[in-house]
Design a protein around this motif. Structure first.
Motif, mmCIF file in Angstrom:
data_model
loop_
_atom_site.group_PDB
_atom_site.id
_atom_site.type_symbol
_atom_site.label_atom_id
_atom_site.label_comp_id
_atom_site.label_asym_id
_atom_site.label_seq_id
_atom_site.Cartn_x
_atom_site.Cartn_y
_atom_site.Cartn_z
ATOM 1 N N GLU A 171 -31.886 -27.081 -8.478
ATOM 2 C CA GLU A 171 -30.542 -27.421 -8.932
ATOM 3 C C GLU A 171 -30.260 -28.911 -8.757
ATOM 4 O O GLU A 171 -29.532 -29.515 -9.553
ATOM 5 N N GLU A 172 -30.850 -29.529 -7.719
ATOM 6 C CA GLU A 172 -30.632 -30.957 -7.487
ATOM 7 C C GLU A 172 -31.196 -31.776 -8.655
ATOM 8 O O GLU A 172 -30.578 -32.738 -9.111
ATOM 9 N N PHE A 173 -32.389 -31.389 -9.139
ATOM 10 C CA PHE A 173 -32.965 -32.109 -10.268
ATOM 11 C C PHE A 173 -32.141 -31.866 -11.521
ATOM 12 O O PHE A 173 -31.949 -32.780 -12.329
ATOM 13 N N GLU A 174 -31.652 -30.661 -11.691
ATOM 14 C CA GLU A 174 -30.823 -30.360 -12.857
ATOM 15 C C GLU A 174 -29.595 -31.271 -12.886
ATOM 16 O O GLU A 174 -29.201 -31.777 -13.947
ATOM 17 N N ALA A 175 -28.990 -31.492 -11.724
ATOM 18 C CA ALA A 175 -27.812 -32.357 -11.640
ATOM 19 C C ALA A 175 -28.167 -33.795 -12.020
ATOM 20 O O ALA A 175 -27.425 -34.477 -12.733
ATOM 21 N N TYR A 176 -29.320 -34.277 -11.550
ATOM 22 C CA TYR A 176 -29.736 -35.631 -11.882
ATOM 23 C C TYR A 176 -30.055 -35.743 -13.365
ATOM 24 O O TYR A 176 -29.713 -36.741 -14.023
#
Length: 292
Positions: A138-143
């Motif tokens: 999810e962190e990469f999705e946000a970036y």
């Protein structure tokens, strides 16, 4: 592409038969400059949409394959550390140290572009395929959402790099986890299902025109019957095409002619021991009879 039907024809020219709602969603994505999110089961042809679009537009396809643990270094850019070390050693031997060396090793010469940075630095808009976004954290999705909003990337040592052209962005998801509402709001959306009989016949004809019409109808009917069985891994369009190639390559003119050959060629369709056990020769023969 002037309208969605022209886009649909362009995809068909590359062997991809797109349903009207998919062609419209892709057309709107291009017209509005918004990413297109494609969801559907594995094997329905989501990735092929991006490949066919790139071929139809005569532009480059850049693919980012997502996986658990994917980080910015592998998706955007990283430095060529080995080359930097060699440059530092060479500079030390020449008696050069300090800011000049640091400035040189953090220059374009030592920058390794990864898919996201490659995509925004193309002189002509490429197709950027972000494959299986649901496998990324999810962190990469946000970036990623931030990059897709601004189409610019900041490299601390070089500054902000703004897109030379806005890529056509296609994201795919197999539904292994829920995607954020923010990502969904940013994207156009289409669900890609397994094709119906007529569409799958058109796909087979486009990709393998040498397959005789009666045999093609048997192949598609048989594969679609198999999909209705309880399987661990349902065969997709790519598996159907592999099965057709195997059957045609063996000179088979009728799927019901040789049950042993039929069962052997099902290695192209069934990819687990459990699924092979679920479709023994007798079941396969019964499904072929229904597909005729």
């Amino acid at each position: 592409m002037k309208d969605w039907s022209a886009l649909q024809d362009g995809l068909a020219g590359q062997g991809y038969i797109a349903a009207p709602d998919l062609a419209m969603a892709l057309h709107l994505s291009i017209s509005l400059g918004r990413p297109l999110l494609l969801e559907g089961a594995a094997g329905v042809g989501k990735t092929e949409v991006a490949r066919a679009l790139a071929a139809a537009e005569g532009t480059r396809l850049i693919r980012l394959q997502c996986y658990e643990g994917l980080d910015a270094a592998h998706a955007i850019y990283e430095w060529n550390y080995q080359k930097q070390l060699l440059a530092i050693r060479a500079a030390a031997e020449d008696g050069e140290t300090g800011t000049a060396v640091e400035r040189r090793i953090f220059s374009e010469e030592f920058l390794l572009e990864r898919p996201l940075l490659q995509a925004i630095r193309q002189p002509e808009a490429p197709v950027l395929l972000i494959d299986e976004i649901d496998r990324a954290d999810e962190e990469f999705e946000a970036y990623l959402l931030e990059v897709l909003s601004d189409f610019q990337i900041t490299v601390p040592e070089l500054g902000t790099i703004t897109a030379r052209s806005i890529p056509r962005v296609v994201l795919t998801s197999n539904g292994t986890r829920d995607l954020s509402d923010a990502l969904r709001r940013r994207c156009m959306y289409a669900h890609v299902a397994y094709p119906d009989r007529e569409t799958e016949l058109a796909i087979l004809h486009a990709r393998a025109p040498e397959v005789e019409a009666r045999l093609a109808a048997q192949i598609v009917g048989f594969v679609q019957a198999i999909r209705r069985e309880r399987l661990e891994k349902v065969p997709g369009v790519a598996e159907m095409l592999n099965f057709a190639a195997a059957v045609a390559g063996l000179g088979v003119a009728d799927l019901s002619a040789d049950p042993a050959v039929l069962h052997a060629t099902m290695a192209t369709l069934l990819k687990t021991e459990g699924d092979r056990a679920a479709i023994p020769p007798k079941v396969a023969a019964r499904l072929v009879g229904r597909a005729a």
